[in-house]
Write an enzyme that holds these catalytic residues in place. Structure first.
Site, PDB file in Angstrom:
ATOM      1  N   CYS A   2       0.826  -1.204   0.000  1.00  0.00           N
ATOM      2  CA  CYS A   2       0.000   0.000   0.000  1.00  0.00           C
ATOM      3  C   CYS A   2       0.864   1.259   0.000  1.00  0.00           C
ATOM      4  O   CYS A   2       1.959   1.269   0.546  1.00  0.00           O
ATOM      5  CB  CYS A   2      -0.877   0.028   1.241  1.00  0.00           C
ATOM      6  SG  CYS A   2      -1.880  -1.434   1.421  1.00  0.00           S
ATOM      7  N   ARG A  27       5.268   0.232  -6.120  1.00  0.00           N
ATOM      8  CA  ARG A  27       5.263  -0.566  -4.886  1.00  0.00           C
ATOM      9  C   ARG A  27       4.374  -1.800  -5.022  1.00  0.00           C
ATOM     10  O   ARG A  27       4.445  -2.697  -4.193  1.00  0.00           O
ATOM     11  CB  ARG A  27       4.758   0.293  -3.722  1.00  0.00           C
ATOM     12  CG  ARG A  27       5.702   1.425  -3.357  1.00  0.00           C
ATOM     13  CD  ARG A  27       5.031   2.375  -2.405  1.00  0.00           C
ATOM     14  NE  ARG A  27       4.730   1.771  -1.140  1.00  0.00           N
ATOM     15  CZ  ARG A  27       5.478   1.840  -0.054  1.00  0.00           C
ATOM     16  NH1 ARG A  27       6.603   2.496  -0.101  1.00  0.00           N
ATOM     17  NH2 ARG A  27       5.119   1.273   1.071  1.00  0.00           N
ATOM     18  N   TRP A  71      -2.840  -2.789  -1.544  1.00  0.00           N
ATOM     19  CA  TRP A  71      -2.382  -4.146  -1.856  1.00  0.00           C
ATOM     20  C   TRP A  71      -3.146  -5.035  -0.885  1.00  0.00           C
ATOM     21  O   TRP A  71      -2.913  -4.993   0.318  1.00  0.00           O
ATOM     22  CB  TRP A  71      -0.876  -4.214  -1.629  1.00  0.00           C
ATOM     23  CG  TRP A  71      -0.205  -5.477  -2.055  1.00  0.00           C
ATOM     24  CD1 TRP A  71       0.141  -5.834  -3.335  1.00  0.00           C
ATOM     25  CD2 TRP A  71       0.234  -6.549  -1.215  1.00  0.00           C
ATOM     26  NE1 TRP A  71       0.764  -7.056  -3.320  1.00  0.00           N
ATOM     27  CE2 TRP A  71       0.836  -7.522  -2.041  1.00  0.00           C
ATOM     28  CE3 TRP A  71       0.183  -6.791   0.152  1.00  0.00           C
ATOM     29  CZ2 TRP A  71       1.374  -8.697  -1.546  1.00  0.00           C
ATOM     30  CZ3 TRP A  71       0.719  -7.972   0.651  1.00  0.00           C
ATOM     31  CH2 TRP A  71       1.310  -8.908  -0.201  1.00  0.00           C
ATOM     32  N   ASN A  97      -1.815   2.380   5.844  1.00  0.00           N
ATOM     33  CA  ASN A  97      -0.893   1.284   5.501  1.00  0.00           C
ATOM     34  C   ASN A  97      -0.616   0.514   6.779  1.00  0.00           C
ATOM     35  O   ASN A  97      -0.424   1.136   7.827  1.00  0.00           O
ATOM     36  CB  ASN A  97       0.458   1.826   5.022  1.00  0.00           C
ATOM     37  CG  ASN A  97       0.394   2.363   3.630  1.00  0.00           C
ATOM     38  OD1 ASN A  97      -0.649   2.323   2.986  1.00  0.00           O
ATOM     39  ND2 ASN A  97       1.510   2.890   3.164  1.00  0.00           N
ATOM     40  N   GLY A  98      -0.531  -0.793   6.686  1.00  0.00           N
ATOM     41  CA  GLY A  98      -0.223  -1.594   7.869  1.00  0.00           C
ATOM     42  C   GLY A  98      -1.349  -2.565   8.152  1.00  0.00           C
ATOM     43  O   GLY A  98      -2.219  -2.788   7.305  1.00  0.00           O
ATOM     44  N   GLU A 467      19.610 -16.357  -6.477  1.00  0.00           N
ATOM     45  CA  GLU A 467      19.179 -15.038  -6.977  1.00  0.00           C
ATOM     46  C   GLU A 467      18.760 -15.124  -8.457  1.00  0.00           C
ATOM     47  O   GLU A 467      17.767 -14.513  -8.861  1.00  0.00           O
ATOM     48  CB  GLU A 467      20.320 -14.022  -6.767  1.00  0.00           C
ATOM     49  CG  GLU A 467      20.049 -12.622  -7.286  1.00  0.00           C
ATOM     50  CD  GLU A 467      18.816 -11.943  -6.696  1.00  0.00           C
ATOM     51  OE1 GLU A 467      18.222 -12.469  -5.749  1.00  0.00           O
ATOM     52  OE2 GLU A 467      18.429 -10.895  -7.226  1.00  0.00           O
ATOM     53  N   LYS A 471      15.035 -14.116  -9.710  1.00  0.00           N
ATOM     54  CA  LYS A 471      14.774 -13.096 -10.732  1.00  0.00           C
ATOM     55  C   LYS A 471      13.919 -13.687 -11.848  1.00  0.00           C
ATOM     56  O   LYS A 471      12.957 -13.073 -12.299  1.00  0.00           O
ATOM     57  CB  LYS A 471      16.087 -12.562 -11.340  1.00  0.00           C
ATOM     58  CG  LYS A 471      16.876 -11.594 -10.536  1.00  0.00           C
ATOM     59  CD  LYS A 471      16.240 -10.243 -10.314  1.00  0.00           C
ATOM     60  CE  LYS A 471      15.444 -10.215  -9.053  1.00  0.00           C
ATOM     61  NZ  LYS A 471      16.109  -9.906  -7.812  1.00  0.00           N
ATOM     62  N   GLU A 474      10.206 -14.460 -10.658  1.00  0.00           N
ATOM     63  CA  GLU A 474       9.323 -13.342 -10.318  1.00  0.00           C
ATOM     64  C   GLU A 474       8.912 -12.512 -11.525  1.00  0.00           C
ATOM     65  O   GLU A 474       7.816 -11.960 -11.537  1.00  0.00           O
ATOM     66  CB  GLU A 474       9.904 -12.464  -9.203  1.00  0.00           C
ATOM     67  CG  GLU A 474      11.098 -11.622  -9.562  1.00  0.00           C
ATOM     68  CD  GLU A 474      11.615 -10.794  -8.386  1.00  0.00           C
ATOM     69  OE1 GLU A 474      10.814 -10.254  -7.619  1.00  0.00           O
ATOM     70  OE2 GLU A 474      12.841 -10.703  -8.244  1.00  0.00           O
ATOM     71  N   HIS A 490      20.288 -35.481  -4.688  1.00  0.00           N
ATOM     72  CA  HIS A 490      19.629 -35.958  -3.465  1.00  0.00           C
ATOM     73  C   HIS A 490      18.112 -35.789  -3.539  1.00  0.00           C
ATOM     74  O   HIS A 490      17.449 -35.661  -2.513  1.00  0.00           O
ATOM     75  CB  HIS A 490      20.196 -35.229  -2.243  1.00  0.00           C
ATOM     76  CG  HIS A 490      21.650 -35.484  -2.046  1.00  0.00           C
ATOM     77  ND1 HIS A 490      22.157 -36.712  -1.684  1.00  0.00           N
ATOM     78  CD2 HIS A 490      22.737 -34.671  -2.209  1.00  0.00           C
ATOM     79  CE1 HIS A 490      23.482 -36.648  -1.607  1.00  0.00           C
ATOM     80  NE2 HIS A 490      23.853 -35.423  -1.933  1.00  0.00           N
ATOM     81  N   LYS A 589       6.875  -3.934  -3.892  1.00  0.00           N
ATOM     82  CA  LYS A 589       8.285  -3.534  -3.764  1.00  0.00           C
ATOM     83  C   LYS A 589       8.746  -3.560  -2.314  1.00  0.00           C
ATOM     84  O   LYS A 589       9.846  -3.975  -2.020  1.00  0.00           O
ATOM     85  CB  LYS A 589       8.457  -2.136  -4.359  1.00  0.00           C
ATOM     86  CG  LYS A 589       9.881  -1.617  -4.332  1.00  0.00           C
ATOM     87  CD  LYS A 589      10.762  -2.374  -5.297  1.00  0.00           C
ATOM     88  CE  LYS A 589      12.210  -1.929  -5.259  1.00  0.00           C
ATOM     89  NZ  LYS A 589      13.089  -2.990  -5.806  1.00  0.00           N
TER      90      LYS A 589
HETATM   91  C1  F6R Z   1      13.162  -9.574  -5.283  1.00  0.00           C
HETATM   92  C2  F6R Z   1      12.979  -8.536  -4.278  1.00  0.00           C
HETATM   93  C3  F6R Z   1      12.569  -8.950  -2.917  1.00  0.00           C
HETATM   94  C4  F6R Z   1      13.253  -8.066  -1.848  1.00  0.00           C
HETATM   95  C5  F6R Z   1      12.707  -8.416  -0.464  1.00  0.00           C
HETATM   96  C6  F6R Z   1      13.420  -7.674   0.643  1.00  0.00           C
HETATM   97  O1  F6R Z   1      13.593  -9.048  -6.496  1.00  0.00           O
HETATM   98  O2  F6R Z   1      13.123  -7.376  -4.549  1.00  0.00           O
HETATM   99  O3  F6R Z   1      12.842 -10.290  -2.694  1.00  0.00           O
HETATM  100  O4  F6R Z   1      14.624  -8.267  -1.904  1.00  0.00           O
HETATM  101  O5  F6R Z   1      11.337  -8.102  -0.424  1.00  0.00           O
HETATM  102  O6  F6R Z   1      13.287  -6.297   0.508  1.00  0.00           O
HETATM  103  P1  F6R Z   1      14.230  -5.285   1.257  1.00  0.00           P
HETATM  104  O7  F6R Z   1      15.595  -5.440   0.703  1.00  0.00           O
HETATM  105  O8  F6R Z   1      13.640  -3.936   0.962  1.00  0.00           O
HETATM  106  O9  F6R Z   1      14.175  -5.628   2.714  1.00  0.00           O
END
Ligand code: F6R
Length: 594
Positions: A2, A27, A71, A97-98, A467, A471, A474, A490, A589
């Site tokens: 949000c 976001r 959200w 928000n929250g 990672e 990527k 997602e 395994h 985000k």
């Molecule tokens: C993936 C991504 C998320 C963030 C995670 C932690 O591309 O962006 O996995 O890395 O939500 O976010 P931060 O770093 O803001 O704590």
């Protein structure tokens, strides 16, 4: 997640609120709305995008208003669940928000007292509570209402007939942007950057009464002063700058990000962090905590610190650490978070502080909650990261970790000099990977046909595999799993066949021979192999179906070049599949709920 915005001034509120909401789209959200006080409170909201709302919304008039991108947590995305929410009289509007943990109990009490609810949200209890306590002093009514509430919140309250906004925060970020006879409120800096770069960060427990020319903040009923900060990045930095997607722009910014982040430390007169925890020879170990991509940086950090500093490091998911019976009390911890607002990470920080740990935060956001909780903050210089998928912030986190580890390393001078030089060469090495984009695009075309993939690596390349898989999944929606290469046999071998490609990350280090063996094992099960390997490695070409090359670097820096190649691979694969790259479905985000 949000986003919230508010405006009070002499201009029409509606266009400012809509523009600001548009800046928070990155976001992640599913519905949006605004409320403007123009005599009465006028609310327009719905499921869908800010652009769609902007097209259908009439001129509301009024110079004070609030807005929200939602959200969904409590109740599906719909018009009725979208914010702002109103009290019974329709004279008090709230964006939030929250999460309000005790909302069901409060809702039952309010219903018994005669309040009517229309939505499934937790937020709706807030305007009703404020209505209950409102006797002409809106600020007091909000303070009293919040005493009943358990949970996290950043709220803005608008009331008919009041030329003020009331704001409050607890465990959810909120800033006030300062203008000339106007003030802006937002959950995140990009929302207000078109209008001002002067901000105040609210602290947990703050309640503020904002008019067009005054800001009064109280904490537990006592007036407090909050410092003004200047935002150092500009509105342009949060634009696409000619690139098709923010993600591609942010991937291409990485040479600059490396230079900026390292440059910051190299030019610092003092060590970047007082890491007495690292210098302490009696230290049993240290913790690095994070979530998501930042957790992968933490895992790379484990290898770097263990290798260079020679202490034992535990890298843990903050979201799981919160349930561990033991904490490693008394040791030091590094917490990594791009946004500085990830709920699980903040909870872990508080737990650590509670048992006497010293906590260093590595974060990209000045004034973020993480920076407030930490004993010391190391800022990364990635600039605003808009794409939901983290790329350049991960790179900046790695740079912070390299520099911390090098500053406190116990390696001989020759190796230290060589690594310091290697670090400085990284921008040009990353540029070489970026220049290899066409080759990576070809591999992406090939990969985009599949629905499942494995990414494998060993040692410091294992977190890189995690990672790379994150990527890909997602943004392209291909099911991808990062796996320690030695672990495939395994269990996951059962899934290997010609329809399951394996992307093998081959570093030129002590894992090299074992990786070659693992690739042969995979090939023997019929899976196509795409290898990521150093330029000039002819052996790999004979083993793998396809090879992406990266320039040679010291093995400890291999996560840098390999990750950039995998970011591009994910990007071009998602593009080939026509996915909404910057705003993947269901993701946000900044994850401000547990
Ligand atoms: C993936 C991504 C998320 C963030 C995670 C932690 O591309 O962006 O996995 O890395 O939500 O976010 P931060 O770093 O803001 O704590």
């Amino acid at each position: 997640m949000c986003g919230i915005v508010g405006y009070i001034g002499e201009r029409q509120a509606q266009p400012i609120l809509l523009t600001s909401l548009g800046k928070l789209e990155y976001r992640g959200y599913d519905s949006c709305g605004i409320a403007v006080a123009a005599g009465n409170i006028k609310v327009h909201k719905d499921a869908g995008r800010v652009g769609e709302l902007t097209k259908v919304i009439p001129q509301l008039g009024g110079t004070v208003g609030i807005g929200h991108t939602r959200w969904a947590t409590h109740g599906e995305p719909s018009q009725v669940n979208a914010h702002p929410h109103l009290d019974c009289s329709g004279r008090i509007a709230v964006v939030h928000n929250g999460i309000i943990n005790n909302f069901l109990l409060l809702k039952q009490q309010l219903i018994a007292e005669g309040h009517n609810f229309v939505s499934e949200t937790d937020t709706e209890i807030i305007p009703h509570l404020i209505e209950k306590y409102y006797d002409g002093d809106l600020g007091k009514a909000v303070e009293t209402a919040l005493c009943d509430v358990e949970g996290s919140y950043a709220i803005i309250v608008l009331a008919a007939g009041e030329s003020k906004l009331v704001v409050a925060r607890k465990d959810s970020p909120l800033i006030i942007g300062l203008g000339d006879r106007e003030n802006f409120i937002a959950s995140d800096v990009p929302a207000i950057l078109d209008y001002t770069n002067r901000v105040i960060y609210l602290e947990d427990g703050d309640v503020g009464v904002i008019t067009l020319d005054s800001i009064k903040i109280r904490q537990e009923g006592v007036e407090v002063a909050r410092e003004e900060h200047k935002i150092l990045w500009s509105a342009e930095e949060a634009q696409k700058g000619g690139y098709e997607h923010f993600m591609l722009k942010e991937i291409h910014e990485q040479p600059k990000v490396i230079r900026n982040t390292i440059g910051e430390y190299v030019s610092a007169a003092e060590p970047v962090a007082d890491l007495a925890i690292m210098a302490d020879t009696n230290l049993e170990g240290m913790l690095i905590l994070a979530c998501g991509t930042s957790y992968h940086a933490a895992l790379v950090g484990k290898y770097i610190v263990e290798d260079l500093v020679g202490i034992l490091v535990r890298a843990e998911l903050a979201s799981e650490f919160n349930y561990y019976p033991q904490t490693l009390a008394g040791t030091g911890a590094i917490v990594i978070t791009q946004s500085g607002e990830t709920a699980d990470t903040l909870k872990a920080m508080k737990r650590l502080k509670g048992v006497g740990c010293r906590v260093i935060a590595i974060t990209n956001v000045v004034g973020s909650s993480a920076s407030r909780i930490a004993d010391h903050t190391v800022y990364t210089r990635a600039g605003p990261e808009i794409s939901v998928a983290a790329t350049k912030s991960f790179m900046a986190q790695l740079m912070a970790l390299y520099w911390l580890a090098l500053s406190y390393s116990r390696i001989d001078t020759r190796r230290l000099d060589s690594l310091t030089m290697g670090l400085r060469q990284l921008p040009s090495k990353v540029q070489q990977v970026l220049d290899n984009g066409d080759r990576i695009k070809e591999c992406a075309k090939y990969l985009s046909r599949y629905e499942n993939a494995f990414f494998t690596g060993r040692g410091i390349s294992f977190p890189v595999a995690l990672e790379g898989a994150l990527k890909l999944k997602e943004i392209s929606y291909i099911h991808a799993e990062g796996y320690a290469a030695g672990e495939l046999k395994h269990g996951p071998f059962a899934l290997l066949d010609k329809n399951t490609p394996v992307i093998a990350i081959v570093a030129q280090d002590n894992t090299y021979e074992a990786m070659l063996t693992n690739i042969k094992e995979v090939k023997a099960r019929g899976s196509p192999v795409v290898a990521l390997a150093e330029e000039g490695n002819e052996t790999i070409r004979e083993l793998a179906d396809s090879v992406i090359t990266v320039p040679p670097v010291d093995a400890i820096f291999s996560p840098v070049v390999n990750t950039v190649a995998l970011q591009l691979l994910a990007y071009y694969t998602a593009k080939q599949r026509g996915c909404p790259i910057d705003f993947p479905r269901n993701l946000a985000k900044s994850v401000t709920v547990e």
